[in-house]
Design a protein around this motif. Structure first.
Motif, PDB file in Angstrom:
ATOM      1  N   ASN A 197      -1.737  -2.082  -5.320  1.00  0.00           N
ATOM      2  CA  ASN A 197      -2.015  -1.022  -6.306  1.00  0.00           C
ATOM      3  C   ASN A 197      -2.027  -1.476  -7.667  1.00  0.00           C
ATOM      4  O   ASN A 197      -1.532  -0.748  -8.670  1.00  0.00           O
ATOM      5  CB  ASN A 197      -1.301   0.199  -5.952  1.00  0.00           C
ATOM      6  CG  ASN A 197      -1.633   0.961  -5.002  1.00  0.00           C
ATOM      7  OD1 ASN A 197      -2.504   0.458  -4.073  1.00  0.00           O
ATOM      8  ND2 ASN A 197      -1.511   2.216  -4.776  1.00  0.00           N
TER       9      ASN A 197
ATOM     10  N   PHE B  95       0.360   3.452  -9.225  1.00  0.00           N
ATOM     11  CA  PHE B  95      -0.264   2.360  -9.440  1.00  0.00           C
ATOM     12  C   PHE B  95       0.114   1.965 -10.934  1.00  0.00           C
ATOM     13  O   PHE B  95       0.787   2.617 -11.562  1.00  0.00           O
ATOM     14  CB  PHE B  95      -1.939   2.584  -9.394  1.00  0.00           C
ATOM     15  CG  PHE B  95      -2.484   3.549 -10.648  1.00  0.00           C
ATOM     16  CD1 PHE B  95      -2.850   2.804 -11.786  1.00  0.00           C
ATOM     17  CD2 PHE B  95      -2.260   4.816 -10.502  1.00  0.00           C
ATOM     18  CE1 PHE B  95      -3.355   3.625 -12.924  1.00  0.00           C
ATOM     19  CE2 PHE B  95      -2.902   5.513 -11.839  1.00  0.00           C
ATOM     20  CZ  PHE B  95      -3.226   5.058 -12.710  1.00  0.00           C
TER      21      PHE B  95
ATOM     22  N   ILE C 196      -1.535   8.571  -5.340  1.00  0.00           N
ATOM     23  CA  ILE C 196      -1.735   7.034  -5.524  1.00  0.00           C
ATOM     24  C   ILE C 196      -0.577   6.694  -6.411  1.00  0.00           C
ATOM     25  O   ILE C 196      -0.551   7.154  -7.597  1.00  0.00           O
ATOM     26  CB  ILE C 196      -3.111   6.540  -5.945  1.00  0.00           C
ATOM     27  CG1 ILE C 196      -3.865   6.769  -4.627  1.00  0.00           C
ATOM     28  CG2 ILE C 196      -3.081   5.184  -6.379  1.00  0.00           C
ATOM     29  CD1 ILE C 196      -5.530   6.591  -5.492  1.00  0.00           C
TER      30      ILE C 196
ATOM     31  N   THR D 174      -6.951   4.184   2.336  1.00  0.00           N
ATOM     32  CA  THR D 174      -7.274   3.612   1.087  1.00  0.00           C
ATOM     33  C   THR D 174      -8.563   4.420   0.597  1.00  0.00           C
ATOM     34  O   THR D 174      -9.168   5.240   0.888  1.00  0.00           O
ATOM     35  CB  THR D 174      -7.515   2.265   1.136  1.00  0.00           C
ATOM     36  OG1 THR D 174      -8.991   2.140   2.079  1.00  0.00           O
ATOM     37  CG2 THR D 174      -6.550   1.278   1.912  1.00  0.00           C
TER      38      THR D 174
ATOM     39  N   PRO E  56       4.937   0.555  -7.486  1.00  0.00           N
ATOM     40  CA  PRO E  56       3.802   0.649  -6.637  1.00  0.00           C
ATOM     41  C   PRO E  56       3.630  -0.491  -5.838  1.00  0.00           C
ATOM     42  O   PRO E  56       4.344  -1.428  -6.140  1.00  0.00           O
ATOM     43  CB  PRO E  56       2.482   0.726  -7.811  1.00  0.00           C
ATOM     44  CG  PRO E  56       3.156  -0.006  -8.876  1.00  0.00           C
ATOM     45  CD  PRO E  56       4.365   0.493  -8.871  1.00  0.00           C
TER      46      PRO E  56
ATOM     47  N   LEU F  60      -7.291   1.191  -3.801  1.00  0.00           N
ATOM     48  CA  LEU F  60      -5.915   1.344  -3.800  1.00  0.00           C
ATOM     49  C   LEU F  60      -5.414   2.182  -2.589  1.00  0.00           C
ATOM     50  O   LEU F  60      -6.177   2.951  -1.813  1.00  0.00           O
ATOM     51  CB  LEU F  60      -5.671   2.616  -4.877  1.00  0.00           C
ATOM     52  CG  LEU F  60      -6.100   1.882  -6.390  1.00  0.00           C
ATOM     53  CD1 LEU F  60      -6.085   2.932  -7.340  1.00  0.00           C
ATOM     54  CD2 LEU F  60      -4.993   0.790  -6.636  1.00  0.00           C
ATOM     55  N   THR F  61      -4.109   1.892  -2.437  1.00  0.00           N
ATOM     56  CA  THR F  61      -3.459   2.452  -0.907  1.00  0.00           C
ATOM     57  C   THR F  61      -2.926   3.964  -1.185  1.00  0.00           C
ATOM     58  O   THR F  61      -2.782   4.422  -2.515  1.00  0.00           O
ATOM     59  CB  THR F  61      -2.337   1.620  -0.639  1.00  0.00           C
ATOM     60  OG1 THR F  61      -2.632   0.667  -0.142  1.00  0.00           O
ATOM     61  CG2 THR F  61      -1.479   2.677   0.526  1.00  0.00           C
TER      62      THR F  61
END
Length: 264
Positions: A250, A196, A194, A172, A246, A183-184
């Motif tokens: 996220n 998102f 990422i 993360t 996502p 966020l992952t």
């Protein structure tokens, strides 16, 4: 650790060149903007759209039957008979040449499909660049990269109903943007990424997914996230893509008015 003036200066100075490279990549003759069709294979061997030969989904790939007169080329040789085009779940497809077109033979969620790439695509012909937000220092953010002890398998949905995408979550990232955010991070073929959405999604930016690359962190786990380099996935430009959505964690509730806007 705070973002330094030199970091911001570098981010500003390299942004225009990065945007030019991004535009050039999207302008590729057989790139994402060249897509003109996505055809799922069901049933027995049959013709598909205006493509020559017959195509059939079988275990392990797609069976293609064509004559030399059809002008279908696989691995540099004209097909005159039947060939098996092997597929790998979720991977980029095998490209078959038909004139100046390329037919991508791919597998998604156990199903086979043909995706046509045509340099005469109207989408590609009309492309002059992606609308973007202007560069903003406030979106160059210090973040803490927190790796998992072991990577985790994560399954997400797709813009095509019924499809799934399998990702490897490795960490993360934590940062401040109108409050604390986390966020992952997924591992991809090009590094760490990422996927998102945020409060601009479906308003000024695409409503599906945007992406940002994550640089390698330093020894203390510090990393700089430059949301000015946020990019659209192919599904923002074409209906013939099968992009992932996502993961639930996220979906930011704050706006990220940076990077690429909705091109449509």
């Amino acid at each position: 650790m705070t973002t330094t003036t030199s970091t911001l200066d570098t981010a500003r100075q390299t942004w225009d060149a990065w945007r030019a490279t991004r535009t050039a990549d999207l302008s590729a003759l057989h790139g994402w903007l060249s897509l003109t069709g996505l055809h799922w294979l069901v049933g027995e061997a049959a013709p598909v759209a205006d493509l020559p030969g017959t195509w059939e989904s079988i275990e392990g790939g797609v069976r293609l039957t064509a004559t030399a007169a059809d002008g279908v080329v696989v691995d540099g040789s004209a097909v005159d008979g039947t060939v098996l085009l092997e597929t790998v779940e979720g991977a980029p497809g095998f490209l078959v040449e038909i004139g100046d077109r390329r037919v991508e033979v791919m597998q998604r969620t156990g199903m086979h499909a043909l995706r046509v790439r045509d340099p005469k695509s109207p989408t590609l012909a009309a492309f002059t660049g992606v609308p973007v937000f202007g560069f903003e220092d406030r979106y160059v953010l210090d973040a803490q990269f927190v790796p998992y002890a072991e990577s985790r398998a994560v399954v997400v949905g797709a813009v095509v109903e019924g499809l799934q995408h399998h990702h490897e979550a490795v960490a993360t990232v934590r940062f401040e943007l109108d409050g604390p955010q986390e966020l992952t991070v997924f591992r991809s073929a090009k590094g760490s990424t990422i996927l998102f959405t945020d409060a601009t999604s479906g308003v000024s930016t695409t409503g599906t997914t945007r992406s940002i690359s994550v640089p390698e962190p330093d020894a203390d786990g510090h990393v700089v996230l430059d949301f000015n380099r946020t990019t659209n996935l192919p599904c923002a430009f074409t209906d013939h893509a099968t992009c992932p959505l996502p993961p639930a964690e996220n979906r930011l509730t704050v706006p990220v008015a940076a990077g690429e806007k909705d091109p449509r």
